[in-house]
Design an enzyme around this catalytic site. Sequence first.
Site, mmCIF file in Angstrom:
data_model
loop_
_atom_site.group_PDB
_atom_site.id
_atom_site.type_symbol
_atom_site.label_atom_id
_atom_site.label_comp_id
_atom_site.label_asym_id
_atom_site.label_seq_id
_atom_site.Cartn_x
_atom_site.Cartn_y
_atom_site.Cartn_z
ATOM 1 N N HIS A 1 -10.097 1.260 -10.990
ATOM 2 C CA HIS A 1 -9.681 2.244 -9.974
ATOM 3 C C HIS A 1 -8.233 2.678 -10.186
ATOM 4 O O HIS A 1 -7.932 3.856 -10.303
ATOM 5 C CB HIS A 1 -9.861 1.647 -8.577
ATOM 6 C CG HIS A 1 -8.914 2.192 -7.560
ATOM 7 N ND1 HIS A 1 -9.005 3.482 -7.088
ATOM 8 C CD2 HIS A 1 -7.827 1.651 -6.946
ATOM 9 C CE1 HIS A 1 -8.028 3.701 -6.211
ATOM 10 N NE2 HIS A 1 -7.303 2.618 -6.123
ATOM 11 N N PHE A 2 -7.313 1.711 -10.249
ATOM 12 C CA PHE A 2 -5.921 2.153 -10.151
ATOM 13 C C PHE A 2 -5.356 2.676 -11.470
ATOM 14 O O PHE A 2 -4.296 3.282 -11.459
ATOM 15 C CB PHE A 2 -5.024 1.121 -9.458
ATOM 16 C CG PHE A 2 -4.805 -0.185 -10.159
ATOM 17 C CD1 PHE A 2 -4.104 -0.258 -11.340
ATOM 18 C CD2 PHE A 2 -5.271 -1.366 -9.584
ATOM 19 C CE1 PHE A 2 -3.864 -1.468 -11.961
ATOM 20 C CE2 PHE A 2 -5.046 -2.583 -10.196
ATOM 21 C CZ PHE A 2 -4.350 -2.630 -11.389
ATOM 22 N N HIS A 3 -6.079 2.469 -12.572
ATOM 23 C CA HIS A 3 -5.629 3.207 -13.762
ATOM 24 C C HIS A 3 -6.018 4.685 -13.684
ATOM 25 O O HIS A 3 -5.496 5.501 -14.438
ATOM 26 C CB HIS A 3 -6.146 2.544 -15.042
ATOM 27 C CG HIS A 3 -5.336 1.321 -15.407
ATOM 28 N ND1 HIS A 3 -5.628 0.065 -14.925
ATOM 29 C CD2 HIS A 3 -4.225 1.173 -16.161
ATOM 30 C CE1 HIS A 3 -4.727 -0.799 -15.379
ATOM 31 N NE2 HIS A 3 -3.866 -0.151 -16.126
ATOM 32 N N ARG B 1 -10.647 -9.513 -12.399
ATOM 33 C CA ARG B 1 -9.414 -8.894 -12.887
ATOM 34 C C ARG B 1 -8.412 -9.993 -13.184
ATOM 35 O O ARG B 1 -8.631 -11.154 -12.831
ATOM 36 C CB ARG B 1 -8.854 -7.948 -11.825
ATOM 37 C CG ARG B 1 -8.271 -8.699 -10.651
ATOM 38 C CD ARG B 1 -7.847 -7.807 -9.518
ATOM 39 N NE ARG B 1 -6.610 -7.102 -9.780
ATOM 40 C CZ ARG B 1 -5.857 -6.551 -8.808
ATOM 41 N NH1 ARG B 1 -6.219 -6.640 -7.548
ATOM 42 N NH2 ARG B 1 -4.747 -5.918 -9.101
ATOM 43 N N ARG B 2 -7.298 -9.648 -13.794
ATOM 44 C CA ARG B 2 -6.152 -10.551 -13.983
ATOM 45 C C ARG B 2 -6.572 -11.888 -14.575
ATOM 46 O O ARG B 2 -6.068 -12.933 -14.183
ATOM 47 C CB ARG B 2 -5.493 -10.833 -12.638
ATOM 48 C CG ARG B 2 -5.029 -9.634 -11.917
ATOM 49 C CD ARG B 2 -4.425 -10.032 -10.591
ATOM 50 N NE ARG B 2 -3.243 -9.235 -10.350
ATOM 51 C CZ ARG B 2 -2.453 -9.380 -9.303
ATOM 52 N NH1 ARG B 2 -2.678 -10.293 -8.426
ATOM 53 N NH2 ARG B 2 -1.415 -8.611 -9.149
ATOM 54 N N TYR C 1 1.881 5.480 -2.478
ATOM 55 C CA TYR C 1 2.254 6.866 -2.152
ATOM 56 C C TYR C 1 3.654 7.183 -2.639
ATOM 57 O O TYR C 1 3.958 8.338 -2.940
ATOM 58 C CB TYR C 1 2.088 7.130 -0.653
ATOM 59 C CG TYR C 1 0.648 6.973 -0.250
ATOM 60 C CD1 TYR C 1 -0.301 7.896 -0.669
ATOM 61 C CD2 TYR C 1 0.212 5.867 0.456
ATOM 62 C CE1 TYR C 1 -1.633 7.732 -0.380
ATOM 63 C CE2 TYR C 1 -1.126 5.700 0.762
ATOM 64 C CZ TYR C 1 -2.047 6.634 0.334
ATOM 65 O OH TYR C 1 -3.366 6.455 0.611
ATOM 66 N N HIS D 1 0.806 -1.210 0.000
ATOM 67 C CA HIS D 1 0.000 0.000 0.000
ATOM 68 C C HIS D 1 0.846 1.271 0.000
ATOM 69 O O HIS D 1 0.649 2.117 -0.855
ATOM 70 C CB HIS D 1 -1.076 0.049 1.081
ATOM 71 C CG HIS D 1 -1.987 1.204 0.809
ATOM 72 N ND1 HIS D 1 -2.824 1.238 -0.282
ATOM 73 C CD2 HIS D 1 -2.098 2.416 1.379
ATOM 74 C CE1 HIS D 1 -3.426 2.396 -0.341
ATOM 75 N NE2 HIS D 1 -3.011 3.131 0.644
#
Lengths: 158, 555
Positions: free
Chosen positions: B381-383, B444-445, B234, B230
């Site tokens: 989300h993470f794209h 996903r994946r 950041y 996680h």
Amino acid sequence: MTVERIEKAFLILSAAMLIAFLGALFYSSVAMGMHLPGREGEIVPTDVRNTPPFDQPGVHEVGAGEYEVVVLGRAWGFEPSEIRIPAGSRVTFISTATDVIHGFHVEGTRMNAMLIPGQITRLTYEFDEPGEHLIICHEYCGIGHHLMYGRLIVEEGS
Amino acid sequence: MSGHVVASPEGFQLPDSQLRVIRWMIYLAFFALAIGILNGLGQALNYSRVDILQYFPGMRNYYQGLTVHGVVNAIVFTFAFANGFLSLTTSRALARPLRSSLLWASFGCMVVGFLLAAYAMGSGQASVLYTFYPPLQAHWTFYLGLALLVVSTWVIAAALGLGLRAWRKEHPGERIPLMAFISVATYAMWVLASLGIVVEVVGLLLPWSLGLIEHSDPLLSRTLFWYSGHPVVYFWLLPAYVSWYLMVPRHAGGNLFSDSLTRVVFLMFLALSIPTGFHHQYTDPGIGTGMKALHAVLTFGVFFPSLLTAFSVVYALEIGGRRRGGTGLISWFFKLDWRNPALVAQVLAMLTFTLGGITGLINASYNLNQIVHNTAWMPGHFHMTVGSAVTLSFMGIAYWLIPYLTRKELVGGGMALISSWLYTAGVLIMARGLISGGLDGMPRRTLVMEAPYEKPSWELAGMLTGLGGTLMFIGGVLFFTVLAATVLSGKKAKEPQDLPFTKTIQGPAETGWELRLDRFRYWIIATVILIVVAYGPFLVEYLPGNFTSPPYRFY
């Protein structure tokens, strides 16, 4: 100094929003009983088939309208691959993985958890509506990962 | 009251030797991104049932491509960019070059680590995805390569720390220049955060892949992975925040408002990024729900500094928009310089990140996570975070950074603008597809085009994913065209440039509580205490672990 006052208001509102969201989540968990999987105990993954209850994968009626479903995840399928239960039953899934990590998602419900070798996963859900759900392995488990799935059929109650 | 964010704001130039090594780091970053984006096209088209991976030379299967996509984008690209960019911001802010020997050593670690991992992945001996969960086992060169990539960031952390210490000796009692402060805070966070993955890779998986240890503990490995997994987001994001706080205001013709608030935000990221890893393991067995709930609260806590960032950055843009004649509550926004490629890329990145942040908060939402966990929602989300807030920002930074490092003028500013808009449109369309499919159970994946199961609603979701991914890819191609044209045929710049940093309206305080912000030692101690509180109870209960899983190579 209007900017500083707006800044302060923004900070307070931001914090209040986050606290309100957390409050709603804990209400749903504690008061409404929507639990995450927790610590259920450990197992030796290579010896799963000799360890109760995993020596008998399948659907077991344990009470009136109460079922335990013992599920094994392995490359690349679920045992049992098809689960049938009557509508209105309360189902506890007890599951683990025999080789690598797998996923267990009864699509259309919040029955969504990881099957991790060495760990036991326990989830409980009430199936009220008749219908059919895919059970999808959603964690990469090797070259045949996309072939790994099952079905859960909720039959009209008698 | 206004303040500077660097020491010697006028006329300081870094020596060529320093710029040369940083230039190579940035080249390596974008080389990795080029490979990653090419593979990304194949991943996106999989969801619309178009198989182009079969035409990729040496590509054995979808999962091999997905491993390459994750590792080169999320680890090589981001690490190399952070290493180069934050070395530059720190050395410029201190007006003091860092040790070139350390920077070259870091670059060497990155190249060797990249080559080792590339060998393992390219030869099909490491198709374990970028999360490499045991007991799926990769070739030892994969783990060693990853370890060296992490070591490259530690070497940079040492270079930054030594540089800061030397500067403080030369300037006793002075406030740390803001641009150096937030760069060093980023690396301080990451050094603490990376300990989990290093223990996992060097202590457990590397000896296991060499046959020195027979068994692995999959849950313990996942926990160590997400201890780092996680906060690494950041570590991807904060270099972009350095630019959003200190350079975007300058591009927009505005100013950053508060020096102190900026420092507070980065210290909050230092303290709160790490004790949040269990929110990636909400659906894992073996971890108590009390610990999961604690991590949920802390994850909501680390959302707070991002909300503060939204305030500071938007206010800086608003100052710029109003100085350019903008009025009204919103319409100043349209007065921004929409012809400046560096600004446009990063403003679009911020807008996309709003959606990325909201979806991220949903992921962090304890039991709500069960609706979306490991579905196509997640890449949706993470794209919109690492795939655009970070990537598009780094592209925007490149539009001044590459000219700065090569002393050449940017070629193809118009094409750069088109690239940013196409990439943004693409990522939004793709995320719309992935998110709607994910809400309807699409995993996903997963090589969905060859899966024996499907739902009718996945068809539209898959089409949008493929279409969006294709637009992102075209945006990427235009970006690399601009980059290559600038490096190869840019006109020599007439005079040496400086970094485009802003000034703050409220500068660093010379007295009062704010002075304590600069004492990193205390903030690091506070961070360690939080980590112990967040992970200690689990480890005490769980260790010595359950090392009973033999290795598998199902690929």
